[in-house]
Write a protein that holds these residues in place. Structure first.
Motif, short mmCIF file in Angstrom:
data_model
loop_
_atom_site.label_atom_id
_atom_site.label_comp_id
_atom_site.label_asym_id
_atom_site.label_seq_id
_atom_site.Cartn_x
_atom_site.Cartn_y
_atom_site.Cartn_z
N ILE A 82 -24.35 -72.00 0.73
CA ILE A 82 -23.39 -72.85 0.00
C ILE A 82 -23.09 -74.13 0.77
O ILE A 82 -22.93 -75.20 0.19
CB ILE A 82 -22.10 -72.06 -0.31
N ALA A 83 -23.02 -74.04 2.10
CA ALA A 83 -22.81 -75.25 2.90
C ALA A 83 -23.99 -76.21 2.73
O ALA A 83 -23.80 -77.43 2.63
CB ALA A 83 -22.64 -74.90 4.37
N ALA A 84 -25.20 -75.68 2.69
CA ALA A 84 -26.38 -76.52 2.47
C ALA A 84 -26.32 -77.18 1.10
O ALA A 84 -26.63 -78.37 0.94
CB ALA A 84 -27.65 -75.69 2.61
N LEU A 85 -25.92 -76.40 0.09
CA LEU A 85 -25.77 -76.96 -1.26
C LEU A 85 -24.73 -78.08 -1.26
O LEU A 85 -24.94 -79.13 -1.89
CB LEU A 85 -25.36 -75.85 -2.23
N GLU A 86 -23.64 -77.89 -0.55
CA GLU A 86 -22.59 -78.90 -0.52
C GLU A 86 -23.06 -80.17 0.18
O GLU A 86 -22.70 -81.29 -0.23
CB GLU A 86 -21.34 -78.34 0.17
N VAL A 87 -23.89 -80.04 1.21
CA VAL A 87 -24.47 -81.23 1.86
C VAL A 87 -25.31 -82.00 0.86
O VAL A 87 -25.21 -83.23 0.75
CB VAL A 87 -25.30 -80.82 3.09
N ALA A 88 -26.16 -81.29 0.11
CA ALA A 88 -27.00 -81.96 -0.89
C ALA A 88 -26.16 -82.62 -1.96
O ALA A 88 -26.44 -83.75 -2.40
CB ALA A 88 -27.97 -80.95 -1.51
N ARG A 89 -25.10 -81.95 -2.40
CA ARG A 89 -24.21 -82.54 -3.41
C ARG A 89 -23.52 -83.79 -2.87
O ARG A 89 -23.38 -84.79 -3.58
CB ARG A 89 -23.18 -81.52 -3.87
N ALA A 90 -23.07 -83.72 -1.63
CA ALA A 90 -22.39 -84.87 -1.03
C ALA A 90 -23.32 -86.07 -0.97
O ALA A 90 -22.92 -87.21 -1.26
CB ALA A 90 -21.89 -84.51 0.36
N LEU A 91 -24.57 -85.82 -0.62
CA LEU A 91 -25.54 -86.92 -0.57
C LEU A 91 -25.76 -87.52 -1.95
O LEU A 91 -25.73 -88.73 -2.13
CB LEU A 91 -26.87 -86.40 0.00
N ARG A 92 -25.97 -86.66 -2.94
CA ARG A 92 -26.27 -87.14 -4.28
C ARG A 92 -25.08 -87.89 -4.88
O ARG A 92 -25.23 -88.95 -5.49
CB ARG A 92 -26.68 -85.99 -5.18
N GLU A 93 -23.88 -87.35 -4.70
CA GLU A 93 -22.70 -87.96 -5.31
C GLU A 93 -22.32 -89.28 -4.63
O GLU A 93 -21.66 -90.13 -5.25
CB GLU A 93 -21.53 -86.98 -5.25
N SER A 94 -22.74 -89.45 -3.39
CA SER A 94 -22.44 -90.71 -2.69
C SER A 94 -23.35 -91.84 -3.13
O SER A 94 -23.08 -93.01 -2.85
CB SER A 94 -22.58 -90.50 -1.18
N GLY A 95 -24.44 -91.48 -3.82
CA GLY A 95 -25.43 -92.48 -4.17
C GLY A 95 -26.40 -92.78 -3.05
O GLY A 95 -27.27 -93.63 -3.18
N ARG A 96 -26.25 -92.06 -1.93
CA ARG A 96 -27.13 -92.26 -0.78
C ARG A 96 -28.44 -91.50 -0.97
O ARG A 96 -28.42 -90.27 -1.11
CB ARG A 96 -26.42 -91.77 0.50
N VAL B 153 -36.46 -82.23 5.01
CA VAL B 153 -35.34 -81.71 5.79
C VAL B 153 -34.82 -80.50 5.03
O VAL B 153 -34.35 -80.63 3.90
CB VAL B 153 -34.23 -82.76 5.97
N MET B 154 -34.95 -79.32 5.62
CA MET B 154 -34.59 -78.08 4.94
C MET B 154 -33.28 -77.53 5.51
O MET B 154 -33.09 -77.51 6.74
CB MET B 154 -35.70 -77.04 5.09
N LEU B 155 -32.39 -77.10 4.64
CA LEU B 155 -31.09 -76.54 5.01
C LEU B 155 -30.89 -75.24 4.25
O LEU B 155 -31.25 -75.14 3.08
CB LEU B 155 -29.96 -77.50 4.63
N GLY B 156 -30.31 -74.24 4.90
CA GLY B 156 -30.00 -73.03 4.14
C GLY B 156 -29.89 -71.80 5.00
O GLY B 156 -29.84 -71.85 6.23
N SER B 157 -29.90 -70.65 4.32
CA SER B 157 -29.77 -69.36 4.97
C SER B 157 -30.21 -68.29 3.96
O SER B 157 -31.26 -68.45 3.34
CB SER B 157 -28.32 -69.15 5.45
N HIS B 158 -29.39 -67.27 3.74
CA HIS B 158 -29.77 -66.18 2.84
C HIS B 158 -28.56 -65.70 2.05
O HIS B 158 -27.42 -65.85 2.49
CB HIS B 158 -30.38 -65.01 3.61
N SER B 159 -28.80 -65.11 0.88
CA SER B 159 -27.69 -64.64 0.04
C SER B 159 -27.58 -63.13 -0.04
O SER B 159 -26.66 -62.61 -0.66
CB SER B 159 -27.84 -65.19 -1.39
N ASP B 160 -28.49 -62.39 0.59
CA ASP B 160 -28.39 -60.93 0.58
C ASP B 160 -27.45 -60.46 1.68
O ASP B 160 -27.12 -61.22 2.60
CB ASP B 160 -29.77 -60.29 0.76
N SER B 161 -27.01 -59.21 1.59
CA SER B 161 -26.06 -58.67 2.57
C SER B 161 -26.52 -57.30 3.05
O SER B 161 -27.40 -56.67 2.46
CB SER B 161 -24.67 -58.53 1.94
#
Length: 421
Positions: free
Chosen positions: A101-115, A79-87
Motif C-alpha cells: 500500500i505504501a508503494a501504491l501511495e508513492v505511485a499515486r502521489a507521483l501521478r497526482e502531482s503531474g510529475r 523502479v520497482m516498489l512493493g512487498s507482499h499481501s499474503d500472511s
C-alpha cells in the motif's frame, strides 16, 4: 493536473491498509494465506485500487501482480516498489501489506502531482512471500530472480496439489515461467515494519536496512532404541530424546557466543522438536529437530551450520545413537542492501525531517531475492513492542506514512541522479 511536489496522503494510505486487512478469516484475524479464496479476494481488491490509481495492471507468469506508471523516456529500466499481501496464519495487518500500500501511495502521489519520472515505476505484490503450504517462501520474487527451479513446481500441498498448478490457478502461467525473470529493474525498494524493537526503543523514525540475513533450515534426526522407562538402566540406554535435547542446547549456546564476535547479526532457533514414540514411560527411539540459523555473514552462516552437523555426530556417539538424517531443507544466502540506495533513503528521511539509523534485517524478505537482479534496499518503520506474525501486530499511521515519504524522496532522487548521469 498541475505540476506540484508529490505528497503522501496519510489518511488514504491508512484507509487502504485497513480495508485490505478486512479481507480476512473472521475466525483467525488477520489471516490471508496465499493460494486461498481470501488471497484471491485480496488480489481482486488490489487490482481495482491499482486501476483506480491510473496504473496499468497485469499478472506475470509467476502470478506476481503489478501496477505500472510509465516514464517519460522509453527504454529506461523500472523502479520497482512493493512487498507482499499474503500472511502467516493469525498474522498481522502490516507485515507485507504495508509495503504494497505504501508503494501504491508513492505511485499515486507521483501521478497526482503531474510529475512524470524518466523511469517507469512498478508497484508489485509478490506472490507468497510467507512460507506457503507447499513448503516454500518468496515464490514470486524467486521467479523474478530466475531462482524458482523446475523441481520446486512439483512440491505438493497438504491436499496433493502441485505448486505449479496452484500458481496457474491464481493467474500465473508456469509453462512460460521463464518470462517472469526480470532484467529490466533499475532499483527495488521495499517498506516493512521492523519486526523488532530497535526503532521503537531508540525513538527513531526510519530504519535503513544494511542487509538481509541468510537463512538455513536444517533437519536432524537421531535414532536410538525404545525401551521401558522403568527397567532400562541409565548407562545402557540409547535415548534419542536426550541426543535431540543436547543439540538444542548446543545450538542456543553457540549462537550466543557467535553473536559476540562482531561479524554481524546471527541467531539460531530450534523451533521443531519431536520424539517418538512420545510416551511418558518409553525411552525415545527417535528424536527430530529442525534448526533455523540466520546470519548476515555468509561464511559465518556456513561455518555455523557445519558446526551443528559435526556436533550432532559427536552427540550421537556420546549417547549411543546414530544420526539417521541430516538434511538442509532450505538455504537463502545473505543479501546486502545497495549502498547508493541506502544513501538516498537517508537523504530522503532527512529531507522530511525524520531521524534514521542503519540496522540489519533478521527476517527474510522479497528484497533478498530481488537484490540478485537489481540494486535493492529496504525501509523499516517502528512497530509496537516489535510484535509481528501475531494479531497484535501494530504500526502507527504516521509511521507508515513517514516510511512512504522517505521512499518517495529516494525515488525522486534516484530518478534525478539518473538524469544527471
Amino acid at each position: 493536473m498541475t505540476d506540484r511536489t508529490p505528497a503522501i496522503d496519510e489518511r488514504r494510505l491508512w484507509s487502504d491498509l485497513m480495508a485490505l486487512a478486512e479481507i480476512t478469516d473472521a475466525a483467525r484475524p488477520w489471516t490471508r494465506r496465499s493460494f486461498t479464496p481470501l488471497f484471491d479476494q485480496g488480489r481482486d481488491w488490489l487490482r481495482r485500487r491499482f486501476a483506480e490509481a491510473g496504473l496499468a495492471v497485469r499478472l506475470d507468469a509467476a502470478a506476481n501482480l503489478f501496477g505500472r506508471l510509465e516514464g517519460s523516456e522509453p527504454g529506461r529500466p523500472v523502479v520497482m516498489l512493493g512487498s507482499h499481501s499474503d500472511s502467516v496464519p493469525s498474522g498481522g495487518r502490516f507485515d507485507g501489506p504495508a509495503g504494497v500500500i505504501a508503494a501504491l501511495e508513492v505511485a499515486r502521489a507521483l501521478r497526482e502531482s503531474g510529475r512524470t519520472l524518466r523511469h517507469p515505476v512498478e508497484v508489485v505484490d509478490c506472490l507468497a512471500e510467507e512460507p506457503s503450504d507447499f513448503g516454500l517462501s518468496c515464490i514470486g520474487s524467486r521467479a523474478m530472480a530466475g531462482l524458482l527451479a523446475p523441481e520446486m513446481l512439483d512440491y505438493r500441498g497438504p491436499g496433493g496439489e502441485r505448486l505449479g498448478d496452484a500458481i496457474d490457478r491464481v493467474g500465473g502461467d508456469t509453462a512460460r515461467l521463464a518470462t517472469a525473470r526480470r532484467s529490466d529493474v533499475a532499483a527495488f525498494l521495499e517498506l516493512h515494519i521492523e519486526q523488532g524493537v530497535v526503532l521503537e526503543r531508540s525513538r527513531t523514525d526510519i530504519g535503513i536496512v544494511t542487509g538481509i540475513v541468510g537463512i538455513v533450515r536444517l533437519e536432524l534426526v537421531f535414532l536410538g532404541e525404545a525401551a521401558h522407562a522403568g527397567t532400562m538402566p541409565m548407562a545402557m540406554r540409547r535415548d534419542a530424546g536426550v541426543a535431540a535435547a543436547r543439540l538444542v542446547g548446543f545450538v542456543s549456546e553457540r549462537a550466543q557466543a557467535l553473536a559476540q564476535l562482531g561479524r554481524g547479526y546471527v541467531v539460531a532457533t530450534t523451533g521443531v522438536i519431536e520424539v517418538a514414540p512420545n510416551a511418558i514411560n518409553v525411552v525415545p527411539q527417535r528424536g527430530r529437530v529442525v534448526v533455523d540459523v540466520r546470519a548476515e555473514d555468509a561464511a559465518l552462516l556456513d561455518a555455523f551450520v557445519a558446526e551443528i552437523e559435526a556436533e550432532a555426530r559427536c552427540i550421537a556417539e556420546a549417547t549411543a545413537t546414530v544420526v539417521e538424517r541430516c538434511a538442509t531443507l532450505s538455504r537463502a544466502t545473505p543479501a546486502a542492501c545497495d549502498p547508493r540506495l541506502r544513501t538516498l533513503l537517508a537523504e530522503g528521511a532527512a529531507a522530511r525531517g525524520l531521524s534514521s539509523l542503519s540496522l540489519p534485517s533478521g527476517a527474510g524478505h522479497d528484497a533478498a531475492f530481488l537484490s540478485r537482479i537489481a540494486p535493492a534496499a529496504m525501509v523499516f518503520v517502528p512497530c509496537r513492542e516489535g510484535r509481528s506474525h501475531t494479531p497484535e501486530e501494530w504500526a502507527e499511521p504516521a509511521a507508515i506514512a513517514a516510511g512512504a515519504a522517505t521512499m518517495l524522496e529516494a525515488v525522486l532522487r534516484f530518478d534525478a541522479g539518473a538524469a544527471a548521469g
